[in-house]
Design an enzyme around this catalytic site. Structure first.
Site, PDB file in Angstrom:
ATOM      1  N   LYS A 164       3.352  -1.539 -10.283  1.00 30.55           N
ATOM      2  CA  LYS A 164       2.374  -2.651  -9.337  1.00 30.55           C
ATOM      3  C   LYS A 164       1.532  -1.760  -8.493  1.00 30.55           C
ATOM      4  O   LYS A 164       0.279  -2.442  -8.169  1.00 30.55           O
ATOM      5  CB  LYS A 164       3.318  -3.489  -8.529  1.00 30.55           C
ATOM      6  N   THR A 165       1.739  -1.004  -7.900  1.00 27.38           N
ATOM      7  CA  THR A 165       0.832  -0.237  -6.866  1.00 27.38           C
ATOM      8  C   THR A 165      -0.223   0.547  -7.618  1.00 27.38           C
ATOM      9  O   THR A 165      -1.318   0.621  -7.067  1.00 27.38           O
ATOM     10  CB  THR A 165       1.613   1.204  -6.164  1.00 27.38           C
ATOM     11  N   ASP A 192      -0.141  -6.922  -1.636  1.00 26.43           N
ATOM     12  CA  ASP A 192       1.125  -6.389  -2.275  1.00 26.43           C
ATOM     13  C   ASP A 192       2.403  -7.054  -1.740  1.00 26.43           C
ATOM     14  O   ASP A 192       2.570  -7.743  -0.589  1.00 26.43           O
ATOM     15  CB  ASP A 192       1.432  -4.993  -1.598  1.00 26.43           C
ATOM     16  N   GLU A 193       3.380  -7.107  -2.630  1.00 24.61           N
ATOM     17  CA  GLU A 193       4.525  -7.888  -2.275  1.00 24.61           C
ATOM     18  C   GLU A 193       4.522  -9.056  -1.910  1.00 24.61           C
ATOM     19  O   GLU A 193       5.089  -9.654  -0.972  1.00 24.61           O
ATOM     20  CB  GLU A 193       5.344  -6.968  -1.229  1.00 24.61           C
ATOM     21  N   GLN A 232      12.548  -9.803  -6.856  1.00 22.43           N
ATOM     22  CA  GLN A 232      12.865  -8.926  -5.750  1.00 22.43           C
ATOM     23  C   GLN A 232      12.532  -9.729  -4.292  1.00 22.43           C
ATOM     24  O   GLN A 232      12.538  -8.968  -3.462  1.00 22.43           O
ATOM     25  CB  GLN A 232      12.019  -7.702  -5.916  1.00 22.43           C
ATOM     26  N   ARG A 267      17.273   0.264  -8.948  1.00 18.23           N
ATOM     27  CA  ARG A 267      16.811   1.488  -8.223  1.00 18.23           C
ATOM     28  C   ARG A 267      17.264   2.477  -9.252  1.00 18.23           C
ATOM     29  O   ARG A 267      16.681   3.734  -8.777  1.00 18.23           O
ATOM     30  CB  ARG A 267      17.548   1.649  -7.137  1.00 18.23           C
TER      31      ARG A 267
END
Length: 820
Positions: A34-35, A219-220, A250, A671
Site C-alpha cells: 500500500k505504501t 493512508d490507513e 486490519q 506479520r
C-alpha cells in the site's frame, strides 16, 4: 518516467497509481504494497501529470510512516519536494497556526501533552466539585477525547448523556475547556476538531483550500475517526481527487475512536468512487495467507478479499496446547532457539494480547540467555506500578531503605504532600538518620496535626505489613500489600489503563507465588545457565545448580542460590528436595533478616531480572502486544495466549467487539513471513491462583489441514523416541488426528466452552430483572451485581460490577447476562 514506475508495480498497483480524476478507494490487504501505491502515485502525479507538488498532500497516522513515505517519494523524484506528507495532526496544526485566531486560538497557542492534559483535568474536576476517586482523571479524559473525536462539545454531549457519571463528565468537560481557553492551549484532539470547525464556518477559506489542494492521499483509512473523516470530506469535497488506501480486515483501533464504517461505506461519503483491490501478497507463504484469510472470513463487517502469493506452500502453522504459562514459555523459547540455526533472533517476534503476559516469557528468555527487547512497552519489573509494590516489599524487609521509602511515602496518595515530605527529608538529614528513624521516633516538629497523622498512618501500615509477613507466604504478602495500600481499589476502575495496571499487579502476585513454590521445592526461579536444571552443565564443581561465574563474582552480581544447595540441605546430587520452608521468617524492628529467606531471595531475583539489559544488546527477539505489531513483519512469529478471555478479550461482549478481536489476531498472523506459531494454555495463573482456560474460539476457525498440533497437556507414557527432545522427562505430544480432521483438543478440551453472546435480542434473559442490586452472571466475567440501569428492555445500558473484571458498561441485549 512512467515506464520506469510501471515496471516497479504489478498491474493492480499500477491501475491505482494512474487513477485519473475523482475519488478512489484502494483496498490493500496485508503485505500487498500500500505504501508503494501512495508514494508512486505522488511521483506519477508530479512527473507525468505535471501537478505542482504544493497541490498534493498525503496524510497518515504516525510520524514514522510519514517519514518513510517522504523518503520514498524523494528517492523516486531524485530530490526533495514541496509535497506535504505528514500526520493528520501536523496538517491541522499548520492550518491553525495561520488561521487559528478565527476559532478562538491565540497566535502562539500551546499544545498540551498527556501529562499536561492530566494536570488540567485534575484542576477541572476540582473546579467542578467532582470527587476524583469517583471521576478518575484518566477515565474522564478518555471520555472527553471520545467526544471530541465525534465533534461533540460539552453542550452536544450533554444532550445525549444520562446518568450520574455521564453528567459529571459533561461538567468536567466544560470546566476543562474553560481552563484550556484561559491558558491559551489546545490538546491533540482539539487540533482536528478546530480545523474542521475552521474550514466549515469559514466557507471562503474552505473553498480556497480545496482549490489549492488538488490531490489528497490518505493512508490507513480504516483507522480514521469521525472528526478525521469530516476533515477529509471538507478538504477533498464530495467529488474531489481523493485516494484512500486501507484494509478493513486490519481495523483494530475502535477503542481509540476509529470507525470501521468509514471504509465500509466509502461510496456513500464519496459518491462515484472507484474501488480497487490489492490481493497479491509479497510477505507471507500461501499457508499463512490461507490460514489467516480463513479466520477473518468469519467476520461479517468486511468487503472481502483473498490474498495470494507466487510462492506456493509453506510450513504448516504450528499450534501448541500448553499445561500452563510456564510450559508455554518453555515451548516458545525452545522453538525460537531451534530456529536460531537458520534465523537470527532479530527476525523473530512473540505477540500477545496484553502487556502483563510478557513476565513469564521474559524470565524464560533470560534463563536461556536469549536476547530480546520489548516494543512499545516497558519491561515487566520496570513498570511503575510493579516497581511501587516491589518498593513496599523492600521496605517490609528493610525499613531503612530510604530510596524505596521515598518512592512509596505518598504512593498511592495518602495525604503526605510535598511540603510534608521535604520537612521529613530535612529532619532526617539534620539528625543523620534514615527516614524510618524519623517516622519511628515521630520527629514531626513543625508539621500540622493532619500531616503528622498521615505520617503515623503510613508508619503503622509498614509495621502491620512487617508483622503479618511472618505469617504469609510471598504471594499472600503481595496480595495483602495491594489490599492494605489501596492499589487494588485504585486501579479497579472503568479505564483501560487502570485495568492494564491491575493486570500487571495481579501478575506480580503470580510471580511471587511461583517463586515461593520453587523456593520451597528447591528449584531456582532464575537460572543464568542456558541448560535445563537437570543438566550437568548447570552444576558447579561443588554441585550447586547456580554457581556464579568468575565474571559475576568480580562484578558482585547477586545470585539466587536454590535451597537444596544451601549448607545443611540434602545433597544436590541425590535429587531429594528439602521440606517446604513454610511461612516467612519473622522480621524484627532492626530490619535484619536471614540471608536466605524467601523475601530476600525474591527481591535479589527481581534486581537481577531488572539489571539484565545487556541481554538485549543486539535487540534480539521482539516482544510486543498485537496492537503494537501493526505494520511490522518478521520471518518467524509466535502468537501466545490464544485463550477465551484473552483473545477475544473478556471485555469484548458485542459481536462488533468480537469481530475486532478476530481482526487483531489476523493482523498478528499476517506479520509472519515464513513460520507461524500459535499457543494456548490449559490453565493460567491469575492473581496467584490457577484458573482453567478454554482455547480461543478463533482456533476452531482455522483450517485443520494447515495446522500441525502439539498437545503438551498429555503426558508421555513411553520413553521419547530417539531424536525427540524431552523436557523435564516429558516428550512433546503430537496429535495423531489425520490431517484434515480437527484435533481432539480443539473440539473437546476440558469442560464445554460457553458460547460467546450473540448480537441478538435473545442475549437478554427473559427472567433477568433490570434493576439496581440484581445479581447476575456473565459467561467470562463471572458473578456480578447491577449498579445502574439507563433505559429499559434489550437496549438498556447497564453498569455492572464483576468480581473478576471490576466495573463494566454493557448493553443488555449483547451482554449475555443471566440471573445469579
Amino acid at each position: 518516467m512512467s515506464r520506469d514506475l510501471e515496471h516497479q508495480l504489478n498491474p493492480e498497483q499500477w491501475e491505482a497509481v494512474r487513477h485519473g480524476e475523482g475519488p478512489q478507494l484502494v483496498l490493500a490487504g496485508a503485505g500487498t504494497g500500500k505504501t508503494r501505491v501512495i508514494t508512486h502515485r505522488v511521483a506519477w502525479l508530479i512527473a507525468e501529470r505535471g501537478v505542482e507538488p504544493w497541490r498534493i498532500a498525503g496524510v497518515t497516522f504516525t510520524n514514522k510512516a510519514a517519514t518513510e513515505m517522504r523518503e520514498r517519494v524523494e528517492k523516486l523524484l531524485g530530490g526533495s519536494t514541496e509535497v506535504f506528507l505528514g500526520t493528520f495532526h501536523r496538517f491541522a496544526l499548520r492550518l491553525l497556526r495561520r488561521y487559528g485566531e478565527r476559532v478562538g486560538l491565540p497566535r502562539g497557542f500551546a499544545i498540551l501533552d498527556t501529562s499536561d492534559q492530566l494536570a488540567v483535568m485534575k484542576r477541572a474536576l476540582e473546579a467542578a466539585q467532582l470527587d476524583d476517586s469517583v471521576f478518575a482523571p484518566r477515565a474522564v479524559l478518555s471520555r472527553v477525547s471520545s467526544a471530541k473525536n465525534r465533534l461533540l462539545g460539552p453542550a452536544e454531549l450533554e444532550r445525549e448523556s444520562s446518568g450520574f457519571f455521564e453528567q459529571g463528565v459533561v461538567r468536567a468537560y466544560s470546566s476543562y475547556q474553560r481552563l484550556l481557553r484561559e491558558s491559551g492551549g489546545a490538546d491533540f484532539d482539539d487540533l482536528i476538531a478546530l480545523a474542521v470547525r475552521l474550514l466549515e464556518q469559514e466557507e471562503e477559506l474552505g473553498e480556497r483550500m480545496r482549490r489549492r489542494l488538488r490531490y489528497l492521499l490518505v493512508d490507513e483509512f480504516q483507522d480514521t475517526n469521525h472528526a478525521q473523516l469530516r476533515l477529509i470530506e471538507t478538504l477533498a469535497g464530495r467529488g474531489g481527487n481523493l485516494t484512500a488506501v486501507g484494509d478493513e480486515d486490519q481495523g483494530i483501533y475502535r477503542w481509540r475512536g476509529a470507525e470501521l464504517d468509514n471504509i465500509l461505506e466509502f461510496e456513500r461519503h464519496f459518491p462515484g468512487a472507484v474501488v480497487r483491490k490489492l490481493e497479491r501478497n509479497y510477505r507471507s507463504t500461501q499457508t499463512i495467507l490461507d490460514a489467516s484469510g480463513h479466520l477473518v472470513s468469519h467476520n461479517v463487517s468486511r468487503r472481502g478479499k483473498k490474498l495470494w502469493t507466487e510462492t506456493t506452500g509453506g510450513d504448516p502453522v504450528r499450534v501448541y496446547r500448553a499445561r500452563d504459562e510456564a510450559d508455554e514459555a518453555r515451548w516458545i523459547v525452545r522453538t525460537l532457539r531451534g530456529a536460531h540455526d537458520a534465523l537470527s533472533y532479530r527476525q523473530m517476534a512473540v505477540l500477545m494480547r496484553t502487556n502483563s503476559q510478557t513476565r513469564v516469557l521474559e524470565e524464560e528468555l533470560m534463563r536461556h540467555q536469549v536476547p530480546y527487547h520489548l516494543v512499545a512497552g516497558t519491561r515487566f519489573y520496570e513498570r511503575a506500578e510493579v516497581k511501587d509494590v516491589v518498593a513496599y516489599l523492600r521496605v517490609v524487609r528493610t525499613p531503612q531503605d530510604n530510596l524505596s521509602l521515598r518512592r512509596i511515602l505518598n504512593t498511592p496518595p495518602r495525604g503526605i504532600g510535598k511540603a510534608t515530605q521535604n520537612t521529613l527529608f530535612q529532619e532526617a538529614d539534620e539528625l543523620g538518620h534514615s527516614l524510618w528513624d524519623v517516622l519511628r521516633l515521630e520527629r514531626f516538629g513543625g508539621l500540622s496535626p493532619r500531616a503528622a497523622n498521615a505520617l503515623r498512618g503510613f508508619r503503622d501500615l509498614v509495621l502491620e505489613l512487617r508483622s503479618c509477613s511472618a505469617e504469609l507466604d510471598l504471594g499472600e504478602l503481595v496480595e495483602r500489600i495491594l489490599e492494605r495500600t489501596g492499589y487494588e481499589a485504585l486501579y479497579r476502575k472503568d479505564d483501560d489503563e487502570a485495568r492494564a495496571r491491575l493486570e500487571n499487579l495481579r501478575e506480580l502476585v503470580s510471580a511471587a507465588q511461583e517463586f515461593a513454590e520453587d523456593y520451597g521445592e528447591g528449584h531456582p526461579a532464575f537460572l543464568s545457565a542456558s541448560a535445563p536444571p537437570s543438566s550437568p552443565e548447570a552444576r558447579s564443581a561443588q554441585g550447586s545448580l547456580l554457581a556464579p561465574s568468575a565474571a559475576q563474582t568480580a562484578a558482585g552480581a547477586a545470585v539466587a542460590v536454590p535451597a537444596r544447595a544451601l549448607p545443611g540441605s540434602e545433597d544436590p546430587e541425590s535429587g531429594d528436595a528439602p521440606a517446604s520452608r513454610g511461612p516467612l521468617a519473622a522480621l524484627d524492628d532492626s530490619g535484619e533478616v536471614e540471608e536466605d529467606d524467601p523475601l530476600t531471595s525474591f527481591l535479589d531475583y527481581v534486581s537481577l531480572v531488572s539489571d539484565t539489559d545487556a541481554l538485549a544488546a543486539d535487540r534480539g527477539v521482539s516482544l510486543m502486544t498485537l496492537h503494537a505489531a501493526k505494520g511490522l513483519e518478521f520471518a518467524l512469529v509466535c502468537v501466545a495466549g490464544l485463550e477465551d478471555g484473552l483473545i477475544p478479550h473478556f471485555n469484548s461482549v458485542s459481536e462488533d467487539e468480537v469481530e475486532e478481536e478476530r481482526r487483531l489476531l489476523y493482523v498478528g498472523m499476517t506479520r509472519a513471513r515464513q513460520r507461524l506459531m500459535l499457543s494456548s494454555c490449559q490453565r493460567r495463573r491469575v492473581a496467584g491462583r490457577y484458573q482453567d482456560q478454554h482455547p480461543s474460539p478463533f482456533l476452531d476457525e482455522l483450517p485443520a489441514e494447515l495446522l500441525e498440533v502439539e498437545d503438551g497437556t498429555v503426558p508421555a507414557i513411553a520413553p521419547a523416541a530417539s531424536g525427540v527432545y524431552t523436557y523435564f522427562g516429558r516428550a512433546p505430544h503430537t496429535s495423531s488426528a489425520p490431517r484434515g480432521e480437527p484435533p481432539d483438543w480443539l473440539r473437546r478440551d476440558g469442560p464445554p466452552r460457553t458460547p460467546r453472546p450473540a448480537a441478538a435480542p435473545e442475549g437478554l434473559a427473559a427472567d433477568l430483572p433490570l434493576e439496581r442490586g440484581q445479581g447476575v452472571r456473565h459467561p467470562t466475567l463471572g458473578s456480578g451485581v447491577i449498579l445502574d440501569v439507563e433505559g429499559s428492555g434489550e437496549n438498556a445500558k447497564l453498569t455492572v460490577f464483576f468480581e473478576r473484571g471490576g466495573k463494566r458498561r454493557l448493553i443488555a441485549k449483547y451482554a449475555g447476562l443471566r440471573p445469579r
